[in-house]
Design an enzyme around this catalytic site. Structure first.
Site, PDB file in Angstrom:
ATOM      1  N   GLU A   1       0.844  -1.197   0.000  1.00 37.78           N
ATOM      2  CA  GLU A   1       0.000   0.000   0.000  1.00 37.78           C
ATOM      3  C   GLU A   1       0.876   1.242   0.000  1.00 37.78           C
ATOM      4  OE1 GLU A   1      -3.827   0.559   2.250  1.00 37.78           O
ATOM      5  OE2 GLU A   1      -2.584   1.978   3.373  1.00 37.78           O
TER       6      GLU A   1
ATOM      7  N   THR B   1      -3.963   4.810  -1.806  1.00 38.26           N
ATOM      8  CA  THR B   1      -5.019   5.289  -0.926  1.00 38.26           C
ATOM      9  C   THR B   1      -5.104   6.805  -0.938  1.00 38.26           C
ATOM     10  OG1 THR B   1      -5.905   5.145   1.323  1.00 38.26           O
ATOM     11  CG2 THR B   1      -3.517   5.378   1.099  1.00 38.26           C
TER      12      THR B   1
ATOM     13  N   ALA C   1     -10.052  10.749   3.875  1.00 38.29           N
ATOM     14  CA  ALA C   1     -11.493  10.592   4.043  1.00 38.29           C
ATOM     15  C   ALA C   1     -12.263  11.501   3.094  1.00 38.29           C
ATOM     16  CB  ALA C   1     -11.880  10.906   5.489  1.00 38.29           C
TER      17      ALA C   1
ATOM     18  N   ARG D   1     -16.164   1.755   2.211  1.00 30.37           N
ATOM     19  CA  ARG D   1     -17.143   2.717   2.701  1.00 30.37           C
ATOM     20  C   ARG D   1     -16.465   4.048   3.020  1.00 30.37           C
ATOM     21  NH1 ARG D   1     -19.716   2.585   8.621  1.00 30.37           N
ATOM     22  NH2 ARG D   1     -17.619   3.381   8.965  1.00 30.37           N
TER      23      ARG D   1
ATOM     24  N   ASP E   1     -14.526   6.767   5.976  1.00 28.99           N
ATOM     25  CA  ASP E   1     -14.963   7.493   7.163  1.00 28.99           C
ATOM     26  C   ASP E   1     -15.361   8.900   6.765  1.00 28.99           C
ATOM     27  OD1 ASP E   1     -14.323   5.335   8.878  1.00 28.99           O
ATOM     28  OD2 ASP E   1     -12.205   5.918   8.790  1.00 28.99           O
TER      29      ASP E   1
ATOM     30  N   HIS F   1     -14.602  -4.755  13.565  1.00 33.13           N
ATOM     31  CA  HIS F   1     -14.624  -3.375  13.085  1.00 33.13           C
ATOM     32  C   HIS F   1     -15.095  -2.470  14.224  1.00 33.13           C
ATOM     33  CE1 HIS F   1     -15.934   0.224  10.958  1.00 33.13           C
ATOM     34  NE2 HIS F   1     -15.287  -0.193   9.887  1.00 33.13           N
TER      35      HIS F   1
ATOM     36  N   ASP G   1     -19.501  -8.448  11.048  1.00 29.22           N
ATOM     37  CA  ASP G   1     -18.434  -8.218  10.073  1.00 29.22           C
ATOM     38  C   ASP G   1     -18.474  -9.268   8.963  1.00 29.22           C
ATOM     39  OD1 ASP G   1     -17.468  -6.018  11.450  1.00 29.22           O
ATOM     40  OD2 ASP G   1     -15.999  -7.175  12.585  1.00 29.22           O
TER      41      ASP G   1
ATOM     42  N   LYS H   1     -20.637  -8.059   0.472  1.00 28.58           N
ATOM     43  CA  LYS H   1     -19.684  -7.523  -0.504  1.00 28.58           C
ATOM     44  C   LYS H   1     -19.391  -8.560  -1.588  1.00 28.58           C
ATOM     45  CE  LYS H   1     -17.291  -4.623   2.918  1.00 28.58           C
ATOM     46  NZ  LYS H   1     -16.014  -4.467   3.663  1.00 28.58           N
TER      47      LYS H   1
ATOM     48  N   GLN I   1      -7.611  -5.421   7.300  1.00 26.55           N
ATOM     49  CA  GLN I   1      -6.970  -4.322   8.005  1.00 26.55           C
ATOM     50  C   GLN I   1      -5.926  -4.917   8.940  1.00 26.55           C
ATOM     51  OE1 GLN I   1      -7.320  -1.301   7.250  1.00 26.55           O
ATOM     52  NE2 GLN I   1      -9.251  -1.181   6.146  1.00 26.55           N
TER      53      GLN I   1
END
Length: 300
Positions: free
Chosen positions: A12, A43, A46, A102, A104, A153, A162, A169, A180
């Site tokens: 990442e 990435t 938000a 989704r 934040d 989560h 979860d 999904k 994560q």
């Protein structure tokens, strides 16, 4: 599901904040490129914060490297029309992988009345846009990844919820999941057991961060609501030099990653924080086998 011939490898990255950070990032990119990862995820903040910088990085990765970018896309706080335009822009620009999240919402912002509230809705929107570009994609598909949680989560009442979300999904069209961060080897093993019993079939890639920075560990532990192992914390805090702290952290990361691979993980995703040294130390210690390098003609 039979294990892959070679474990997948990915990293990442995030867009640089200034010119100095950009130079450092591109040093990292070139070093990571040498390991021939399957993809690198990009990435952003938000509700689309620094999305333009993310698009700039995506363009450069596609134009100047051999790397295959997986573009993060969050839906909270963004209208359906804007999301459609973003997805269309990504596909038109050459992106062939999207991590549907989704996200934040910024503090004080409520849900967009014309928006997409959850990742499964975003996945369906990606598939809708994809369907309109079938010819451009040569009848192919966009690879859609999603997040999974080896520990509960923070917004979820329990781990069972979860798994229900992960199932939704997959039903919406997700191809794979990346976890994560987690800090205990048993966390990943329990996630896989719960997911498979519930009917989740997509690959779930463990996301692992080099456990070399106490400051970063403390912050991520707080965000994820997960406690860092006391013994590891004591060893890191007790390290007398940066080199010793890095050795301790790398050894702990290797133990975590190796346990996941022994549990049948399809690959490994490393959260690099735009730094390559610790990530490469982890790979060297793991001796993760990579597929032989060959040109397209040789493989046909």
């Amino acid at each position: 599901m039979s294990p892959p011939a070679y474990p997948a490898l990915s990293y990442e990255l995030y867009p640089p904040r200034n010119a100095a950070a950009e130079d450092s990032l591109w040093t990292t990119i070139r070093r990571l490129e040498e390991t021939r990862p399957d993809f690198v995820s990009v990435t952003y903040g938000a509700a689309g914060h620094n999305r333009d910088a993310a698009f700039t990085l995506l363009r450069r990765l596609l134009a100047e490297t051999t790397l295959k970018p997986l573009a993060h896309l969050t839906c909270v706080g963004t209208s359906r029309d804007d999301l459609t335009a973003i997805i269309d822009r990504m596909i038109g620009g050459g992106v062939r992988g999207i991590l549907a999240l989704r996200g934040d919402a910024p503090e004080g912002d409520g849900p967009d009345p014309d928006g997409v509230e959850h990742a499964d809705g975003l996945i369906r929107l990606i598939r809708d846009v994809e369907a309109g570009r079938t010819a451009q994609l040569a009848a192919g598909r966009i690879s859609v990844g999603v997040a999974a949680y080896a520990t509960r989560h923070p917004d979820s009442p329990n781990v069972e919820q979860d798994i229900e979300v992960l199932l939704a999904k997959e039903a919406a069209g997700a191809d794979f999941a990346i976890t994560q961060v987690f800090f205990q080897p048993a966390d990943y093993s329990r996630l896989i057991t719960r997911a498979r019993r519930a009917g989740v079939t997509i690959p779930i890639i463990p996301g692992v961060m080099p456990l070399t920075s106490t400051r970063r560990l403390e912050r991520l532990s707080s965000l994820a609501g997960v406690d860092v192992d006391d013994a590891l914390w004591a060893r890191l805090e007790g390290a007398r030099t940066d080199g010793e702290r890095r050795r301790v952290g790398v050894a702990a990361t290797v133990e975590l990653a190796r346990a996941a691979l022994d549990d049948g993980a399809p690959g490994l995703h490393l959260y690099t924080f735009n730094e390559h040294a610790a990530a490469l130390d982890v790979l060297d210690a793991l001796q993760l086998e990579r597929p032989p390098e060959a040109g397209l003609a040789a493989s046909l």
